[in-house]
Design a protein around this motif. Structure first.
Motif, PDB file in Angstrom:
ATOM      1  N   ASN A  38      12.695   7.510 -21.961  1.00  0.00           N
ATOM      2  CA  ASN A  38      12.046   8.300 -20.685  1.00  0.00           C
ATOM      3  C   ASN A  38      11.506   7.475 -19.740  1.00  0.00           C
ATOM      4  O   ASN A  38      10.774   8.270 -19.032  1.00  0.00           O
ATOM      5  N   THR A  39      11.688   6.136 -19.685  1.00  0.00           N
ATOM      6  CA  THR A  39      11.160   5.522 -18.348  1.00  0.00           C
ATOM      7  C   THR A  39      12.281   5.754 -17.541  1.00  0.00           C
ATOM      8  O   THR A  39      13.337   6.067 -17.891  1.00  0.00           O
ATOM      9  N   VAL A  40      11.610   5.728 -16.184  1.00  0.00           N
ATOM     10  CA  VAL A  40      12.846   6.052 -15.258  1.00  0.00           C
ATOM     11  C   VAL A  40      12.814   4.695 -14.145  1.00  0.00           C
ATOM     12  O   VAL A  40      11.619   4.456 -13.520  1.00  0.00           O
ATOM     13  N   THR A  41      13.882   4.338 -13.800  1.00  0.00           N
ATOM     14  CA  THR A  41      14.139   3.417 -12.629  1.00  0.00           C
ATOM     15  C   THR A  41      14.452   3.876 -11.424  1.00  0.00           C
ATOM     16  O   THR A  41      15.748   4.530 -11.437  1.00  0.00           O
ATOM     17  N   VAL A  52       9.268  -1.184   0.666  1.00  0.00           N
ATOM     18  CA  VAL A  52       9.679   0.166   0.130  1.00  0.00           C
ATOM     19  C   VAL A  52       8.805   0.659  -0.809  1.00  0.00           C
ATOM     20  O   VAL A  52       8.276  -0.114  -1.777  1.00  0.00           O
ATOM     21  N   GLN A  53       8.747   1.851  -0.794  1.00  0.00           N
ATOM     22  CA  GLN A  53       7.961   2.719  -1.852  1.00  0.00           C
ATOM     23  C   GLN A  53       8.503   3.983  -2.057  1.00  0.00           C
ATOM     24  O   GLN A  53       9.513   4.350  -1.669  1.00  0.00           O
ATOM     25  N   VAL A  54       8.056   4.498  -3.427  1.00  0.00           N
ATOM     26  CA  VAL A  54       8.441   5.806  -3.912  1.00  0.00           C
ATOM     27  C   VAL A  54       7.395   6.655  -4.118  1.00  0.00           C
ATOM     28  O   VAL A  54       6.271   6.206  -4.433  1.00  0.00           O
ATOM     29  N   THR A  55       7.378   7.850  -3.740  1.00  0.00           N
ATOM     30  CA  THR A  55       6.232   8.718  -3.603  1.00  0.00           C
ATOM     31  C   THR A  55       6.882   9.951  -4.584  1.00  0.00           C
ATOM     32  O   THR A  55       7.799  10.457  -4.073  1.00  0.00           O
ATOM     33  N   GLY A  56       6.059  10.536  -5.354  1.00  0.00           N
ATOM     34  CA  GLY A  56       6.487  11.578  -6.356  1.00  0.00           C
ATOM     35  C   GLY A  56       5.507  12.131  -7.266  1.00  0.00           C
ATOM     36  O   GLY A  56       4.418  11.634  -7.333  1.00  0.00           O
ATOM     37  N   ASP A  57       5.698  13.384  -7.676  1.00  0.00           N
ATOM     38  CA  ASP A  57       4.794  13.894  -8.527  1.00  0.00           C
ATOM     39  C   ASP A  57       4.890  13.575 -10.022  1.00  0.00           C
ATOM     40  O   ASP A  57       4.035  14.000 -10.653  1.00  0.00           O
ATOM     41  N   PHE A  58       5.683  12.375 -10.346  1.00  0.00           N
ATOM     42  CA  PHE A  58       5.377  11.780 -11.555  1.00  0.00           C
ATOM     43  C   PHE A  58       4.419  10.737 -11.540  1.00  0.00           C
ATOM     44  O   PHE A  58       3.982   9.945 -12.578  1.00  0.00           O
ATOM     45  N   LEU A  59       3.831  10.342 -10.405  1.00  0.00           N
ATOM     46  CA  LEU A  59       2.810   9.281 -10.147  1.00  0.00           C
ATOM     47  C   LEU A  59       1.489   9.837 -10.110  1.00  0.00           C
ATOM     48  O   LEU A  59       1.423  10.986  -9.786  1.00  0.00           O
ATOM     49  N   PRO A  60       0.272   9.135 -10.397  1.00  0.00           N
ATOM     50  CA  PRO A  60      -0.852   9.560 -10.309  1.00  0.00           C
ATOM     51  C   PRO A  60      -1.074  10.219  -9.011  1.00  0.00           C
ATOM     52  O   PRO A  60      -1.078   9.696  -7.936  1.00  0.00           O
ATOM     53  N   PRO A  61      -1.655  11.526  -8.751  1.00  0.00           N
ATOM     54  CA  PRO A  61      -2.106  12.154  -7.446  1.00  0.00           C
ATOM     55  C   PRO A  61      -3.150  11.370  -6.671  1.00  0.00           C
ATOM     56  O   PRO A  61      -3.998  10.761  -7.405  1.00  0.00           O
ATOM     57  N   ILE A  62      -2.971  11.564  -5.341  1.00  0.00           N
ATOM     58  CA  ILE A  62      -4.038  11.041  -4.602  1.00  0.00           C
ATOM     59  C   ILE A  62      -4.906  12.077  -3.895  1.00  0.00           C
ATOM     60  O   ILE A  62      -4.285  13.041  -3.161  1.00  0.00           O
ATOM     61  N   PRO A  63      -5.929  12.524  -4.169  1.00  0.00           N
ATOM     62  CA  PRO A  63      -6.842  13.514  -3.622  1.00  0.00           C
ATOM     63  C   PRO A  63      -7.005  13.330  -2.147  1.00  0.00           C
ATOM     64  O   PRO A  63      -7.393  12.207  -1.622  1.00  0.00           O
ATOM     65  N   ILE A  64      -6.848  14.597  -1.315  1.00  0.00           N
ATOM     66  CA  ILE A  64      -6.827  14.625  -0.102  1.00  0.00           C
ATOM     67  C   ILE A  64      -7.770  15.449   0.334  1.00  0.00           C
ATOM     68  O   ILE A  64      -7.553  16.685  -0.041  1.00  0.00           O
ATOM     69  N   GLN A  65      -8.732  15.619   1.247  1.00  0.00           N
ATOM     70  CA  GLN A  65      -9.666  16.593   1.415  1.00  0.00           C
ATOM     71  C   GLN A  65      -9.103  17.306   2.851  1.00  0.00           C
ATOM     72  O   GLN A  65      -8.653  16.711   3.706  1.00  0.00           O
ATOM     73  N   THR A  91       9.014   3.098 -13.940  1.00  0.00           N
ATOM     74  CA  THR A  91       7.718   3.750 -14.413  1.00  0.00           C
ATOM     75  C   THR A  91       7.084   2.862 -15.396  1.00  0.00           C
ATOM     76  O   THR A  91       7.782   2.324 -16.442  1.00  0.00           O
ATOM     77  N   PRO A  92       5.756   2.694 -15.564  1.00  0.00           N
ATOM     78  CA  PRO A  92       5.337   1.639 -16.625  1.00  0.00           C
ATOM     79  C   PRO A  92       5.343   2.499 -17.909  1.00  0.00           C
ATOM     80  O   PRO A  92       5.201   1.815 -18.980  1.00  0.00           O
ATOM     81  N   GLU A  93       5.275   3.972 -17.954  1.00  0.00           N
ATOM     82  CA  GLU A  93       5.179   4.475 -19.124  1.00  0.00           C
ATOM     83  C   GLU A  93       6.280   5.574 -19.139  1.00  0.00           C
ATOM     84  O   GLU A  93       6.937   6.036 -17.933  1.00  0.00           O
TER      85      GLU A  93
END
Length: 400
Positions: A38-41, A52-65, A91-93
């Protein structure tokens, strides 16, 4: 002559193969690739890209004010360039069971994964999706169970003076059973429409699976458009392919209680069109964010219409605009509603949701007055991951 023939044959074969790849969307890479652990490439072929970057809800969220409070934005991770210009990130985990969304960012430009045809639209944002099997996420999948029917229909709203579209789920066997069914009205949030709960909330999959497991009663689910000035979802009305926004068209009309006041129009249509149990004890209403505001106020305005009420990540508190008829006498109408002893008044919220404080304050108001309710608290914030969870928790409690 033979050489010319074979050369022509191979050229034709190559061109045909290329044309078929273009026609059928043949992907040069596999992405996302879900491994056995269940790691994902994620992969993207971009040989001329610098970053190149990937953004998604499987990554730790970034708090935005934001003006409304802290909002959890999707996390971002860098891909590394490999052979033939294919960028890659694993994904590392392992990822837990869930429906996830993601996009790529190539040299600052956000884009979809060309190797993944599965996408969702949330307001004006389009993202790719994938599912990690197991646990609650299995409710979000199409499984080998009897399936209900989903209809997109139009009804007339005399109060709003327009034809409006509604999405209706009927359970498996509805067409042939001869039975009458309870009805659950499920409302979207700000910027959403009558498609939101189907696409992002996985409503038909969740109800199919819960009903098949015997955890939920067979029910009709009605998903309305909560924007009173809007006929239907963007691209589905005479407005054409308009750009979806968080406050579509005349948002002032929505804010002035028009949707709440007009809600009996859709209830009458559903009771007239479908085999329903047309009484308070067999009706439920719930919604997320703006939909929770609507659900709370509709059930307060019409206390004999719904016996089950669900507020997901929001409250119906309208004390700031008491001059609007639909929102007037907040305390008095709330007292009347609870005096009629609703079968279930359900509140759910994430611990890091920006509405958490307002939800806590509303619960204190209910506690002070001795109004009974059920509360469910989850991790995370104002996100679809939570709202799918709340639906899976709320639906089994209905019509028992």
């Amino acid at each position: 002559m033979k050489k010319i023939f074979f050369l022509s044959f191979f050229l034709l074969t190559a061109l045909t193969t290329y044309a078929q790849q273009a026609l059928w969307g043949g992907a040069p890479v596999v992405s996302p690739e879900i491994h056995d652990d269940n790691t994902v490439t994620f992969r993207l072929k971009a040989p001329k890209a610098v970053k190149v970057q990937v953004t998604g809800d499987f990554l730790p969220p970034i708090p935005i004010q934001t003006p409304r409070g802290v909002w959890d934005a999707a996390g971002i991770a860098d891909l590394k360039e490999g052979k033939d210009g294919v960028w890659e990130y694993t994904t590392p985990e392992p990822l837990g069971p869930e429906l996830y969304s993601y996009s790529f960012i190539v040299d600052g430009l956000k884009m979809l994964d060309p190797a993944n045809v599965y996408i969702n639209r949330d307001v004006a944002t389009v993202t790719n999706i994938f599912i990690i099997d197991g646990g609650r996420a299995d409710l979000y999948k199409v499984n080998d169970v009897p399936h209900g029917t989903v209809r997109r229909m139009w009804y007339n709203s005399p109060t709003l003076k327009k034809e409006r579209r509604v999405t209706v789920y009927t359970p498996a066997g509805y067409e042939t059973s001869g039975k009458r069914y309870p009805v659950f009205y499920l409302l979207h949030g700000s910027g959403g429409d009558e498609e939101a709960w189907m696409a992002l909330g996985r409503t038909s999959q969740i109800l199919d699976n819960l009903i098949a497991q015997g955890k939920a009663e067979p029910m009709i689910v009605v998903m309305t458009n909560g924007n009173a000035a809007q006929e239907a979802a963007p691209g589905e009305s005479k407005e054409g392919f308009i750009v979806p926004t968080m406050t579509p068209q005349d948002s002032k009309e929505v804010n002035q209680g028009a949707f709440e006041t007009a809600f009996p129009d859709v209830v009458k249509f559903i009771d007239k069109t479908f085999h329903t149990k047309a009484d308070k004890h067999h009706r439920a209403i719930a919604g997320l964010s703006m939909g929770s505001f609507h659900s709370g106020n509709i059930s307060r305005l019409y206390p004999d219409m719904f016996d089950y009420v669900g507020l997901f990540s929001g409250t119906p508190n309208t004390k700031s605009n008491p001059d609007v008829p639909a929102y007037a006498d907040f305390d008095g109408r709330l007292k009347t509603q609870f005096a009629k002893k609703p079968a279930l008044y359900y509140i759910a919220c994430g611990r890091t949701d920006f509405v958490y404080k307002s939800v806590t304050d509303y619960r204190k108001l209910l506690d002070t007055n001795g109004y009974k309710y059920e509360y469910y608290e989850s991790d995370g914030g104002h996100i679809w991951r939570n709202w799918r969870v709340y639906l899976t928790e709320f639906a089994p409690k209905l019509f028992k």
